[in-house]
Enzyme design. Sequence first.
Site, PDB file in Angstrom:
ATOM      1  N   ASN A 409      24.721  29.589 -20.927  1.00  0.00           N
ATOM      2  CA  ASN A 409      23.273  29.399 -20.844  1.00  0.00           C
ATOM      3  C   ASN A 409      22.641  29.680 -22.205  1.00  0.00           C
ATOM      4  O   ASN A 409      22.830  30.746 -22.784  1.00  0.00           O
ATOM      5  CB  ASN A 409      22.660  30.362 -19.813  1.00  0.00           C
ATOM      6  CG  ASN A 409      21.150  30.237 -19.725  1.00  0.00           C
ATOM      7  OD1 ASN A 409      20.633  29.275 -19.176  1.00  0.00           O
ATOM      8  ND2 ASN A 409      20.419  31.194 -20.289  1.00  0.00           N
ATOM      9  N   GLU A 410      21.924  28.695 -22.737  1.00  0.00           N
ATOM     10  CA  GLU A 410      21.065  28.835 -23.923  1.00  0.00           C
ATOM     11  C   GLU A 410      21.770  29.445 -25.131  1.00  0.00           C
ATOM     12  O   GLU A 410      21.258  30.362 -25.775  1.00  0.00           O
ATOM     13  CB  GLU A 410      19.808  29.637 -23.584  1.00  0.00           C
ATOM     14  CG  GLU A 410      18.865  28.905 -22.653  1.00  0.00           C
ATOM     15  CD  GLU A 410      17.500  29.583 -22.514  1.00  0.00           C
ATOM     16  OE1 GLU A 410      17.350  30.737 -22.955  1.00  0.00           O
ATOM     17  OE2 GLU A 410      16.581  28.935 -21.976  1.00  0.00           O
ATOM     18  N   ASN A 459      17.163  23.617 -20.146  1.00  0.00           N
ATOM     19  CA  ASN A 459      16.056  24.473 -19.742  1.00  0.00           C
ATOM     20  C   ASN A 459      14.808  24.003 -20.478  1.00  0.00           C
ATOM     21  O   ASN A 459      14.751  24.084 -21.709  1.00  0.00           O
ATOM     22  CB  ASN A 459      16.349  25.933 -20.103  1.00  0.00           C
ATOM     23  CG  ASN A 459      17.613  26.462 -19.434  1.00  0.00           C
ATOM     24  OD1 ASN A 459      18.119  25.871 -18.479  1.00  0.00           O
ATOM     25  ND2 ASN A 459      18.122  27.571 -19.928  1.00  0.00           N
ATOM     26  N   TYR A 465       5.621  27.101 -22.158  1.00  0.00           N
ATOM     27  CA  TYR A 465       5.848  27.475 -23.562  1.00  0.00           C
ATOM     28  C   TYR A 465       5.536  26.272 -24.451  1.00  0.00           C
ATOM     29  O   TYR A 465       6.409  25.697 -25.094  1.00  0.00           O
ATOM     30  CB  TYR A 465       7.298  27.927 -23.760  1.00  0.00           C
ATOM     31  CG  TYR A 465       7.682  29.155 -22.974  1.00  0.00           C
ATOM     32  CD1 TYR A 465       6.971  30.351 -23.105  1.00  0.00           C
ATOM     33  CD2 TYR A 465       8.755  29.135 -22.092  1.00  0.00           C
ATOM     34  CE1 TYR A 465       7.323  31.477 -22.369  1.00  0.00           C
ATOM     35  CE2 TYR A 465       9.114  30.263 -21.363  1.00  0.00           C
ATOM     36  CZ  TYR A 465       8.387  31.423 -21.506  1.00  0.00           C
ATOM     37  OH  TYR A 465       8.745  32.532 -20.787  1.00  0.00           O
ATOM     38  N   TRP A 544      12.981  27.673 -12.080  1.00  0.00           N
ATOM     39  CA  TRP A 544      13.084  29.034 -12.592  1.00  0.00           C
ATOM     40  C   TRP A 544      11.798  29.760 -12.257  1.00  0.00           C
ATOM     41  O   TRP A 544      10.776  29.495 -12.854  1.00  0.00           O
ATOM     42  CB  TRP A 544      13.323  29.049 -14.110  1.00  0.00           C
ATOM     43  CG  TRP A 544      13.677  30.420 -14.589  1.00  0.00           C
ATOM     44  CD1 TRP A 544      12.835  31.349 -15.127  1.00  0.00           C
ATOM     45  CD2 TRP A 544      14.963  31.030 -14.530  1.00  0.00           C
ATOM     46  NE1 TRP A 544      13.514  32.499 -15.410  1.00  0.00           N
ATOM     47  CE2 TRP A 544      14.824  32.338 -15.061  1.00  0.00           C
ATOM     48  CE3 TRP A 544      16.210  30.619 -14.089  1.00  0.00           C
ATOM     49  CZ2 TRP A 544      15.896  33.218 -15.158  1.00  0.00           C
ATOM     50  CZ3 TRP A 544      17.263  31.500 -14.191  1.00  0.00           C
ATOM     51  CH2 TRP A 544      17.103  32.782 -14.726  1.00  0.00           C
ATOM     52  N   LYS A 565       7.777  34.318 -12.903  1.00  0.00           N
ATOM     53  CA  LYS A 565       7.913  32.867 -12.691  1.00  0.00           C
ATOM     54  C   LYS A 565       8.393  32.537 -11.281  1.00  0.00           C
ATOM     55  O   LYS A 565       8.533  31.354 -10.936  1.00  0.00           O
ATOM     56  CB  LYS A 565       8.873  32.261 -13.716  1.00  0.00           C
ATOM     57  CG  LYS A 565       8.371  32.281 -15.151  1.00  0.00           C
ATOM     58  CD  LYS A 565       9.307  31.503 -16.069  1.00  0.00           C
ATOM     59  CE  LYS A 565       8.872  31.606 -17.516  1.00  0.00           C
ATOM     60  NZ  LYS A 565       9.110  32.955 -18.072  1.00  0.00           N
TER      61      LYS A 565
END
Length: 674
Positions: A409-410, A459, A465, A544, A565
């Site tokens: 992830n990320e 994502n 954002y 999310w 969230k």
Amino acid sequence: MLILLQICALKLFATGRSDILLNNDWKFVFNYQVEKTAGKRVNLPHTWNSRDALEGQLDYYRGAAIYQKKLAVKKEWKGKRLFIKFDGVNSVSNVFINGQHLGEHRGGYTAFIYEITNQVNYGQENELMVRVSNALNLDIMPLLGDFNFYGGIFRDVHLLLTEQNCISPLDYASSGVYLTQREINKEKATISAKIMLDFSKQAPMNTKVRIQIKDDRQLIATKEMTVKKGAEGSFYEQTELLIVEPHLWNGRKDPFMYTAEVSLLADGEFIDQIKQPLGLRSFYIDADKGAVLNGEPIKLQGVCRHEDHMGFGNALAPWQHEEDMAIISDMGANAIRLSHYPQSPYFYELLDKEGILAWSEIPFVGPGGYNFEGFINQASFRENGKQQLIEMIRQNYNHPSVVMWGLYNELTMHGDSPTPYVKELNALAHQEDPSRSTVSANHIDDEELTGVTDFNAWNKYYGWYGGEPREIGAWADALHAQRPQLKLAISEYGAGGSVRHHENKLKKTIATSYWHPEAWQAYYHEENWRAISERTFIWGSFIWNLFDFGAAHRREGDTDGINDKGLVTYDRKIKKDAWWFYKASWRKDVPVLHLNDKRYVARTEASTTVKVYTNELEVELWVNGVSQGKKKPQGVVVLWHDVQLTPGNNDVWVKAGEQQAVTDRCTWYLSASI
């Protein structure tokens, strides 16, 4: 009859396997509390961070603690084999029995096991001790993450008893049974069965392994394998089974499962038996047409879930997993991303039964928008990641709900490049499980890194954002045109939402601020889902997050230390408006009607917009007994603009449906000074 039942029960115990839960009455003490009188009694599951981390303390305790328990070992157990199994300890554990070190396990989210047959005193109490640390280690995944690293024995502990020869529990704490689905369709199903055996004494003649596939009513298929006389130690037996016209596991529509009973017999007597779920299904993804389950297109309408609950941290009881599953099912989701780590064994069982398609991943977590790195190119870190991947796959191999293995992830490309290592993980996942594909969650567009796994996901937080909510559609179109071979999904999208923050005019907020109005979260999801649902090449999306969760470093929204969230509050008591949007969008089998902004009670403006979510054909609004007219939804959204409130209490209610009417109602108070 009673005597016969008792004899049968004793025989099963004498020749079979027993699983005894060891969750109660542990002594807990922090490592720095060296006095013999220090400590308290706790029951498992347990975490020592259920207060400090959840209060948003940046320096919540990440250190060592000790758990101790008196383990009574019966005299009549001598001659059997004894194992101690831990379903989850975060994150480094050292286990001792009577002061003897059994071993160390590094990694917080998968099970591990030790044999204690020769270390215990029979007919006496034995001292079981576990030293646990959740301190940062640069050679253990994860190195960082936007969630709390709760310390403790946060899942069940088991004492297993078997005969001297058994189906092995020692293969990375798995069942020892691996059922690989080779060819699955409506006409036939071919299953390869691989069983690990562990014999502490030589196999006698007429030792057999029997596999029986059963449904609720009858025996469907069976095979027997003869174990070579004199076989000893750990070894595999393998065979294939064929089922004609199988009943398929078909997700939410029909989560039918067979039971695979694997038995070890000597001279016809049962020595050991394991039961495993067998849900037969085929699953693949096409880059243009999306996901296909059993030959039929299916869009994965998913959520992400952290194993985290207000007041409990990650130490969840069965009822809490059941509560979460009920909320997922009621919402109409058909898929889940188990972020960012393997979750409770019980939760996988619930996913199987509910027909939820699962993305299960190891905790290889990059920094995303934060500092530091999620990958260090050192041998011990790389080996730990491979260990956790093998454990996740082998322990969850037979769950039909799991359709893909997540590798990271990320991750970023700063410092050591993770790409060569991700390629190693990808090869290892396919070696361990040739029947499932791999997937990754990205937030950068590096083509080499994002092209490793079989499925690709991103994502994206347009409208939270930066950017505007519907921009996710333009981004997806551009990426699909540029790299049409990608099998593309949205692994995360979401916005903060406080049930205490409301305003009369919809406007975008600042993500890092303390103002997270619930209405913007709802609008964000309306626009994102509209863009996602319109594009067939997006094979799935994962909100999310389904639930608010703990993140001690967060300073935003209405409460420090919380990522808000979630579509449902941290305590699971309130379903936010956005949750109802998805229920109206995803459920076609029940009428849904939800009046938004019910918690926005104290009003300061007479003119307002009333919003409703519904899957009904037409809705009528009344304010103070006066109809404001009937309207048809756009998608599932109905709006009445410039509705006038009067000073004092205003009775607002909506109605839909003729034969089976559904209603929703609230009271808004307008200050008399307006």
